[in-house]
Scaffold this motif. Structure first.
Motif, PDB file in Angstrom:
ATOM      1  N   GLU A 347      55.174  33.457  38.448  1.00 26.47           N
ATOM      2  CA  GLU A 347      54.404  32.505  37.656  1.00 26.47           C
ATOM      3  C   GLU A 347      54.121  33.049  36.256  1.00 26.47           C
ATOM      4  O   GLU A 347      54.207  32.316  35.262  1.00 26.47           O
ATOM      5  N   ILE A 351      55.422  31.493  32.421  1.00 30.35           N
ATOM      6  CA  ILE A 351      54.539  31.291  31.258  1.00 30.35           C
ATOM      7  C   ILE A 351      55.069  32.078  30.068  1.00 30.35           C
ATOM      8  O   ILE A 351      55.122  31.591  28.932  1.00 30.35           O
ATOM      9  N   HIS A 399      52.279  25.317  33.272  1.00 33.75           N
ATOM     10  CA  HIS A 399      52.150  26.034  34.539  1.00 33.75           C
ATOM     11  C   HIS A 399      51.327  25.219  35.529  1.00 33.75           C
ATOM     12  O   HIS A 399      51.674  25.114  36.710  1.00 33.75           O
TER      13      HIS A 399
END
Length: 405
Positions: A347, A351, A399
């Protein structure tokens, strides 16, 4: 759930569909990239090897231990102050500054001119001869330190400076144990690896006995020229690298006359440390910091950036903390503020990639590589900060959209 939400449906969303509601709000805000501030610099046209050929050389001829950032690694071609340009002419706001090395700006005109003049005069001669630039630079650098830190040893890298600092400390005190911070990086030389405590740098072989070039120098923290001054202490030995040469390979150790004399009992020699060229570069960097008001800029723009990023911390659950001083800022990414567990790597990576695709380059750090490192060239402006924060905001929104699906 289209249309306006009344009190009953709003309560339902809060209990059962909070993320969906946020997604509705965000869809209209992330369709376009934030607008990059203008820059009047035009890079030269790239004329070297094609991207694919560069990749092939990297795979076949460059050390495999040199890892690269991003899924599609950047092929950079030119730099100007806080900006970098790739082989296709795309512009990036550099918030990592060559791992906190570009202090006054990429190819800063004053440093470039001073370097060019010295290149035409004298590149190198052994430092057992006298030449003016080493004496001029040593005097200028030492004048920025409090007493009794007045003796300068010039080296080629931060690792070498830390090696020398450890050696002098052991030689002077006849003690051998050294304490370093958890998660600290002090260099990759066999000696400094004994102090570096980050797993990926360890190779499973014995290191030296078990001082970092504190990136906090040369005005970057804003309030003081050296990081140690913010703690109201005067250390016995200080090591300097990173921004000392604005990307030129140089470093230094500054210590007291008494400790320096411990090393003078026998010969200590460095072939390239303190070369005419390095000293002219170092002096030009110090001049640029003063003349361009970069310490004040670090304080003003850094404080502004901290406050703007703090707004994102308050808005997004995954932004666990925003901390720093001047233009040294860390943004810690977490699963949630209650547990403070590190946000999963995949994750964070996305980003990070999104920020790059929108034109902002960030560093990474922290025990779990979960903290974005923001240490731009000290010439960055508030308009640049507005752009960078908007990019980061957009990446965080994207996100949350992905997480909601």
């Amino acid at each position: 759930m289209s249309g306006s939400l009344g009190p009953l449906s709003w309560g339902y969303v809060r209990r059962f569909g909070r993320v969906v509601f946020r997604q509705q709000q965000w869809k209209s805000t992330v369709s376009t990239h934030p607008k990059m501030p203008p820059c009047d610099f035009v890079p030269e046209k790239y004329k070297s090897y094609p991207y694919e050929h560069i990749q092939k050389i990297r795979e076949q001829n460059i050390s495999p231990s040199l890892r690269m950032y991003y899924k599609k690694p950047l092929l950079l071609h030119q730099g100007h102050m806080q900006w970098l340009f790739d082989y296709e002419g795309r512009r990036y706001l550099d918030l990592f500054a060559g791992i906190v090395t570009i202090s006054v700006g990429h190819c800063h005109p004053k440093v470039t001119v001073a370097t060019q003049k010295q290149l035409a005069r004298l590149w190198h001669t052994t430092n057992i001869y006298m030449h003016p630039s080493i004496h001029e630079y040593a005097e200028k650098l030492a004048s920025l330190f409090p007493d009794p830190l007045k003796v300068v040893f010039l080296t080629n890298s931060g690792s070498e400076a830390n090696d020398l600092a450890m050696f002098m400390a052991r030689l002077h005190t006849h003690n051998f144990d050294i304490i370093s911070f958890r998660g600290s990086y002090h260099g990759c030389s066999p000696y400094t690896l004994g102090l570096t405590s980050i797993g990926p740098y360890k190779h499973g072989v014995a290191n030296g006995f078990g001082c970092s070039t504190v990136q906090t120098g040369f005005g970057r923290t804003g309030s003081h020229f050296w990081g140690f001054q913010t703690h109201d202490v005067v250390p016995d030995i200080v090591t300097l690298a990173k921004g000392i040469g604005n990307g030129f390979p140089m470093a230094a150790v500054v210590t007291t006359k008494e400790i320096a004399n411990s090393l003078a009992q026998n010969l200590h020699f460095n072939t390239f440390g303190g070369s005419p060229l390095a000293c002219v570069v170092g002096a030009a960097v110090l001049d640029a910091i003063e003349e361009d008001g970069l310490q004040k800029n670090s304080r003003d723009v850094g404080t502004y950036m901290l406050l703007e990023l703090a707004k994102l911390r308050d808005k997004f659950e995954i932004v666990g903390d925003v901390r720093g001083k001047g233009l040294m800022i860390g943004v810690e990414m977490v699963t949630d503020k209650h547990s403070r567990h590190p946000l999963p790597a995949e994750e964070i990576n996305q980003i990070w990639e999104d920020c790059k695709d929108m034109g902002v380059l960030l560093g990474r750090g922290g025990l779990y590589n979960q903290t974005f490192r923001i240490k731009p060239p000290m010439c960055i402006t508030k308009k640049d900060v507005d752009f960078a924060v908007e990019v980061f905001h957009t990446a965080l929104q994207r996100h949350m959209e992905r997480a909601a699906k």
